[in-house]
Motif scaffolding. Structure first.
Motif, PDB file in Angstrom:
ATOM      1  N   ASN A 168       0.816  -1.221   0.000  1.00 28.93           N
ATOM      2  CA  ASN A 168       0.000   0.000   0.000  1.00 28.93           C
ATOM      3  C   ASN A 168       0.845   1.264   0.000  1.00 28.93           C
ATOM      4  N   TYR A 169       0.206   2.351  -0.412  1.00 28.44           N
ATOM      5  CA  TYR A 169       0.899   3.634  -0.532  1.00 28.44           C
ATOM      6  C   TYR A 169       1.506   4.093   0.792  1.00 28.44           C
ATOM      7  N   VAL A 170       0.846   3.774   1.893  1.00 27.09           N
ATOM      8  CA  VAL A 170       1.253   4.294   3.193  1.00 27.09           C
ATOM      9  C   VAL A 170       2.628   3.786   3.600  1.00 27.09           C
ATOM     10  N   VAL A 171       2.965   2.548   3.226  1.00 25.56           N
ATOM     11  CA  VAL A 171       4.142   1.891   3.816  1.00 25.56           C
ATOM     12  C   VAL A 171       5.258   1.582   2.826  1.00 25.56           C
ATOM     13  N   MET A 172       5.130   1.992   1.592  1.00 25.47           N
ATOM     14  CA  MET A 172       6.145   1.584   0.611  1.00 25.47           C
ATOM     15  C   MET A 172       7.556   1.961   1.052  1.00 25.47           C
ATOM     16  N   ASN A 173       7.736   3.183   1.500  1.00 26.43           N
ATOM     17  CA  ASN A 173       9.070   3.622   1.914  1.00 26.43           C
ATOM     18  C   ASN A 173       9.544   2.836   3.134  1.00 26.43           C
ATOM     19  N   ASN A 174       8.654   2.654   4.114  1.00 29.51           N
ATOM     20  CA  ASN A 174       9.035   1.930   5.343  1.00 29.51           C
ATOM     21  C   ASN A 174       9.500   0.513   5.028  1.00 29.51           C
ATOM     22  N   THR A 175       8.691  -0.196   4.249  1.00 28.27           N
ATOM     23  CA  THR A 175       8.999  -1.604   4.013  1.00 28.27           C
ATOM     24  C   THR A 175      10.216  -1.768   3.112  1.00 28.27           C
ATOM     25  N   ALA A 176      10.356  -0.894   2.129  1.00 31.55           N
ATOM     26  CA  ALA A 176      11.527  -0.977   1.254  1.00 31.55           C
ATOM     27  C   ALA A 176      12.805  -0.754   2.055  1.00 31.55           C
ATOM     28  N   ASN A 177      12.792   0.240   2.944  1.00 28.66           N
ATOM     29  CA  ASN A 177      13.988   0.514   3.741  1.00 28.66           C
ATOM     30  C   ASN A 177      14.268  -0.601   4.737  1.00 28.66           C
ATOM     31  N   ALA A 178      13.231  -1.211   5.298  1.00 23.08           N
ATOM     32  CA  ALA A 178      13.448  -2.323   6.221  1.00 23.08           C
ATOM     33  C   ALA A 178      14.065  -3.513   5.499  1.00 23.08           C
ATOM     34  N   LEU A 179      13.587  -3.797   4.298  1.00 23.31           N
ATOM     35  CA  LEU A 179      14.172  -4.892   3.525  1.00 23.31           C
ATOM     36  C   LEU A 179      15.632  -4.606   3.188  1.00 23.31           C
ATOM     37  N   LEU A 180      15.916  -3.381   2.795  1.00 27.33           N
ATOM     38  CA  LEU A 180      17.307  -3.018   2.526  1.00 27.33           C
ATOM     39  C   LEU A 180      18.161  -3.162   3.784  1.00 27.33           C
ATOM     40  N   ALA A 181      17.609  -2.783   4.927  1.00 30.51           N
ATOM     41  CA  ALA A 181      18.378  -2.817   6.174  1.00 30.51           C
ATOM     42  C   ALA A 181      18.769  -4.237   6.568  1.00 30.51           C
ATOM     43  N   VAL A 182      17.900  -5.224   6.276  1.00 26.74           N
ATOM     44  CA  VAL A 182      18.267  -6.605   6.618  1.00 26.74           C
ATOM     45  C   VAL A 182      19.124  -7.256   5.542  1.00 26.74           C
ATOM     46  N   GLY A 183      19.250  -6.588   4.392  1.00 30.64           N
ATOM     47  CA  GLY A 183      20.111  -7.116   3.340  1.00 30.64           C
ATOM     48  C   GLY A 183      19.389  -7.612   2.116  1.00 30.64           C
ATOM     49  N   ALA A 184      18.054  -7.538   2.103  1.00 32.32           N
ATOM     50  CA  ALA A 184      17.293  -7.983   0.938  1.00 32.32           C
ATOM     51  C   ALA A 184      17.223  -6.879  -0.108  1.00 32.32           C
ATOM     52  N   SER A 185      16.697  -7.223  -1.271  1.00 32.51           N
ATOM     53  CA  SER A 185      16.552  -6.272  -2.367  1.00 32.51           C
ATOM     54  C   SER A 185      15.066  -6.075  -2.642  1.00 32.51           C
ATOM     55  N   PRO A 186      14.493  -4.913  -2.278  1.00 29.80           N
ATOM     56  CA  PRO A 186      13.059  -4.699  -2.443  1.00 29.80           C
ATOM     57  C   PRO A 186      12.703  -4.145  -3.817  1.00 29.80           C
ATOM     58  N   ALA A 187      11.518  -4.506  -4.290  1.00 31.97           N
ATOM     59  CA  ALA A 187      10.964  -3.919  -5.501  1.00 31.97           C
ATOM     60  C   ALA A 187       9.478  -3.691  -5.265  1.00 31.97           C
ATOM     61  N   MET A 188       9.000  -2.476  -5.514  1.00 30.44           N
ATOM     62  CA  MET A 188       7.591  -2.142  -5.369  1.00 30.44           C
ATOM     63  C   MET A 188       7.012  -2.031  -6.780  1.00 30.44           C
ATOM     64  N   VAL A 189       6.455  -3.134  -7.243  1.00 35.14           N
ATOM     65  CA  VAL A 189       6.005  -3.239  -8.639  1.00 35.14           C
ATOM     66  C   VAL A 189       4.530  -3.590  -8.646  1.00 35.14           C
ATOM     67  N   HIS A 190       3.691  -2.724  -9.244  1.00 37.60           N
ATOM     68  CA  HIS A 190       2.246  -2.876  -9.142  1.00 37.60           C
ATOM     69  C   HIS A 190       1.518  -2.946 -10.481  1.00 37.60           C
TER      70      HIS A 190
END
Length: 264
Positions: free
Chosen positions: A26-48
């Protein structure tokens, strides 16, 4: 079984492999979740976009579907991405945000839940709604405790052949027979929007490196809970908690994980 050792080993593999995690969220959390994934070492993609979700799901190591801000076009894209992930044997996570609040939201969550998610991650009210055992929720907030929904979660997991993770003061993860409880976390965490959505995203990252979905979900929730505890020690409120949480996720080490993990 030393569950805390498994938490660290999976976090180490996430950092080594940097799995691509496709998020329809959702629009509300895209930045939060992407940064959390980056912080643990994963590679996030928000593709809709409907035009590319199927292609992107097929090249990802995990898919996370979050129904927080629904629209008909997004729901269509969710179905396309899920179908592609299943064809490519990519594990996927369902976050039924606000299920029970409206008929459209509840129906959509139930339809998606029948498409073989590896994990359904929600709060107690959402899980009860998906299981057909609750009439209504208060928006996206839970009106029930995780303990209240544990038996419903077990029945839902058994009926769908999936893993259900109910988050709350204690997180419960079950496949219908096994139950793992995670007691990490801090009361300040629910004051930050999208913390549950972040949990679902991290479950996706751990599913990419741990094939046992019960363990993957428990490990992800343990990591987030430990990071929340560490962040709260340096935070004056929810605003600073968001910043410190990302740092804590990034800085987690084996000694800290083994010492602080409360998973059984």
């Amino acid at each position: 079984m030393d569950l805390s050792a498994g938490v660290w080993e999976s976090l180490r593999r996430v950092r080594e492999r940097s799995p691509l995690v496709h998020n329809i969220t959702n629009y509300v959390v895209m930045n939060n979740t992407a940064n959390a994934l980056l912080a643990v070492g994963a590679s996030p993609a928000m593709v809709h976009a409907r035009e590319e979700v199927a292609d992107f799901a097929a090249i990802s190591q995990a898919l996370v579907v979050n129904i927080g801000t629904l629209s008909s076009h997004w729901v269509e894209g969710m179905h396309l991405a899920i179908q592609s992930a299943r064809r490519s044997q990519v594990p996927w996570v369902l976050d039924p945000v606000g299920a029970g609040a409206t008929r459209y939201r509840t129906t959509t969550a139930a339809e998606l839940a029948r498409q073989a998610p590896a994990v359904i991650r929600g709060n107690a009210s959402e899980v009860l709604a998906v299981a057909g055992e609750a009439e209504a929720t208060r928006g996206v907030d839970s009106t029930q405790s995780s303990e209240d929904s544990l038996e419903a979660a077990r029945r839902l997991a058994s009926s769908l052949g999936t893993v259900v993770a109910v988050t709350g003061r204690t997180d419960f993860i079950t496949d219908g027979s096994r139950v793992v409880a995670v007691e990490n976390g801090h009361p300040l965490m629910p004051r930050v929007t999208g913390m549950g959505c972040t949990a679902s995203a991290l479950v996706g990252a751990f599913l990419a490196v741990e094939p046992d979905a019960v363990l993957a979900a428990a490990q992800a929730l343990t990591v987030l809970g430990i990071a929340g505890e560490l962040a709260a020690e340096h935070s004056k409120g929810p605003g600073s908690l968001q910043l410190h949480l990302l740092d804590a996720l990034y800085m987690l080490d084996e000694v800290t994980v083994r010492a602080r993990a409360r998973v059984r």
